[in-house]
Write a protein that holds these residues in place. Structure first.
Motif, PDB file in Angstrom:
ATOM      1  N   TRP A 168       0.814  -1.219   0.000  1.00 40.84           N
ATOM      2  CA  TRP A 168       0.000   0.000   0.000  1.00 40.84           C
ATOM      3  C   TRP A 168       0.846   1.266   0.000  1.00 40.84           C
ATOM      4  N   ALA A 169       0.303   2.261  -0.671  1.00 41.34           N
ATOM      5  CA  ALA A 169       0.805   3.640  -0.598  1.00 41.34           C
ATOM      6  C   ALA A 169      -0.387   4.559  -0.820  1.00 41.34           C
ATOM      7  N   PRO A 170      -0.390   5.735  -0.205  1.00 42.35           N
ATOM      8  CA  PRO A 170      -1.546   6.634  -0.370  1.00 42.35           C
ATOM      9  C   PRO A 170      -1.633   7.170  -1.791  1.00 42.35           C
ATOM     10  N   ARG A 171      -2.868   7.283  -2.279  1.00 39.56           N
ATOM     11  CA  ARG A 171      -3.085   7.887  -3.600  1.00 39.56           C
ATOM     12  C   ARG A 171      -3.060   9.405  -3.443  1.00 39.56           C
ATOM     13  N   PRO A 172      -2.168  10.086  -4.128  1.00 34.69           N
ATOM     14  CA  PRO A 172      -2.078  11.532  -3.945  1.00 34.69           C
ATOM     15  C   PRO A 172      -3.316  12.292  -4.385  1.00 34.69           C
ATOM     16  N   ASP A 173      -4.168  11.657  -5.224  1.00 36.88           N
ATOM     17  CA  ASP A 173      -5.335  12.374  -5.736  1.00 36.88           C
ATOM     18  C   ASP A 173      -6.603  12.122  -4.926  1.00 36.88           C
ATOM     19  N   ALA A 174      -6.514  11.372  -3.824  1.00 33.36           N
ATOM     20  CA  ALA A 174      -7.695  11.161  -2.986  1.00 33.36           C
ATOM     21  C   ALA A 174      -8.117  12.486  -2.349  1.00 33.36           C
ATOM     22  N   ASP A 175      -9.416  12.639  -2.106  1.00 33.62           N
ATOM     23  CA  ASP A 175      -9.898  13.878  -1.491  1.00 33.62           C
ATOM     24  C   ASP A 175      -9.426  14.007  -0.050  1.00 33.62           C
ATOM     25  N   GLY A 219     -16.353  12.969   0.156  1.00 37.31           N
ATOM     26  CA  GLY A 219     -15.656  12.748  -1.100  1.00 37.31           C
ATOM     27  C   GLY A 219     -14.978  11.398  -1.189  1.00 37.31           C
ATOM     28  N   ASP A 220     -13.968  11.349  -2.038  1.00 34.49           N
ATOM     29  CA  ASP A 220     -13.196  10.127  -2.290  1.00 34.49           C
ATOM     30  C   ASP A 220     -12.153   9.986  -1.182  1.00 34.49           C
ATOM     31  N   VAL A 221     -12.476   9.198  -0.171  1.00 35.85           N
ATOM     32  CA  VAL A 221     -11.619   9.054   1.009  1.00 35.85           C
ATOM     33  C   VAL A 221     -10.993   7.671   1.008  1.00 35.85           C
TER      34      VAL A 221
END
Length: 261
Positions: free
Chosen positions: A103-110, A188-190
């Motif tokens: 896993w890595a965080p998606r930079p475009d998530a809200d 939003g997209d969390v």
């Protein structure tokens, strides 16, 4: 380039006391030169202590300097890896295989919700390192006391909630679970990263998937350990624990399988 099953040897370069019960051990050496790209923030290695294996998150890896940092929780003389880290001196050898990771965080998530106890703190800190400055992050961290807090790579869009077990008199994960269940979930997209004691994973999985309807593809959730078990005991029983948890929770009103995006 060697694969993640290659046994590598590194030597301790330096150590740093991060809090009363957490020590950072920085290791280095030529065996780190062929490490595969570390593009995830939950990358881990399997440390070898004679015939015993212990899993630890890579806090950071500096390919240019050929140095890797691993943060250890110390419980006095309890365990194997913690006491080793507490006594580690420059030049000491550390053997390991890996890295693994998912896993890595998606930079475009809200927004990003990051939840964990001491065992997940290095992965959460690595995720915060990786997030762009404009990213919105809500962080929940449970530690033994206020003395165990650490400086985190935060921005003015990061909100951190620290939970101290000694002030509340609760067992591992109980107050952390309550804090997450009581918070106002971002819109939003969390995406969420929820790791730590297995006994908090079960109620939080139910809350995220059943109560909030968060898509499964937006959540990384797993128990790193379980109260009363060493790593060998937990790893041997984890699959059964997960299967039972999913059987109990996943039904007609269970986790959303809506496609991500």
């Amino acid at each position: 380039m060697a694969d993640k099953k290659t046994l590598r040897t590194a030597r301790v370069v330096r150590t740093e006391r991060l809090s009363p019960s957490m020590v950072r051990v920085v290791v280095g050496g030529p065996d780190l030169a062929d490490m595969p790209p570390l593009e995830l923030t939950d990358h881990y290695v399997k440390l070898r202590f004679d015939d015993v294996k212990r899993t630890y998150t890579i806090r950071w890896f500096d390919r240019e300097a050929l140095e890797m940092a691993i943060d250890f929780v110390i419980h006095g003389d309890e365990g194997i890896a913690g006491p080793w880290a507490a006594r580690a001196q420059p030049g000491d050898e550390l053997h390991f295989v890996g890295p693994g990771g998912k896993w890595a965080p998606r930079p475009d998530a809200d927004a990003h919700v990051l939840v964990g106890d001491e065992s997940a703190l290095p992965a959460i800190a690595a995720a915060l390192d990786a997030l762009p400055a404009e990213a919105v992050a809500r962080v929940f961290l449970e530690v033994a006391s206020a003395a165990e807090r650490q400086a985190l790579p935060v921005t003015d869009r990061t909100e951190v909630t620290w939970i101290h077990r000694d002030e509340l008199g609760t067992a591992y994960g109980e107050a952390l679970t309550y804090a997450v269940e009581s918070c106002e979930w971002p819109n939003g997209d969390v995406e969420a990263f929820v790791h730590g004691n297995a006994d908090m994973i079960k109620p939080l999985r139910r809350h995220l998937f059943r109560d909030l309807g968060v898509p499964k593809g937006r959540v990384s959730i797993s128990g790193y350990w379980r109260t009363g078990m060493n790593e060998d005991g937990w790893q041997s029983s984890k699959a059964e624990f997960v299967a039972q948890m999913e059987a109990e929770q996943d039904g007609p009103a269970g986790p959303s399988d809506r496609p991500a995006g």
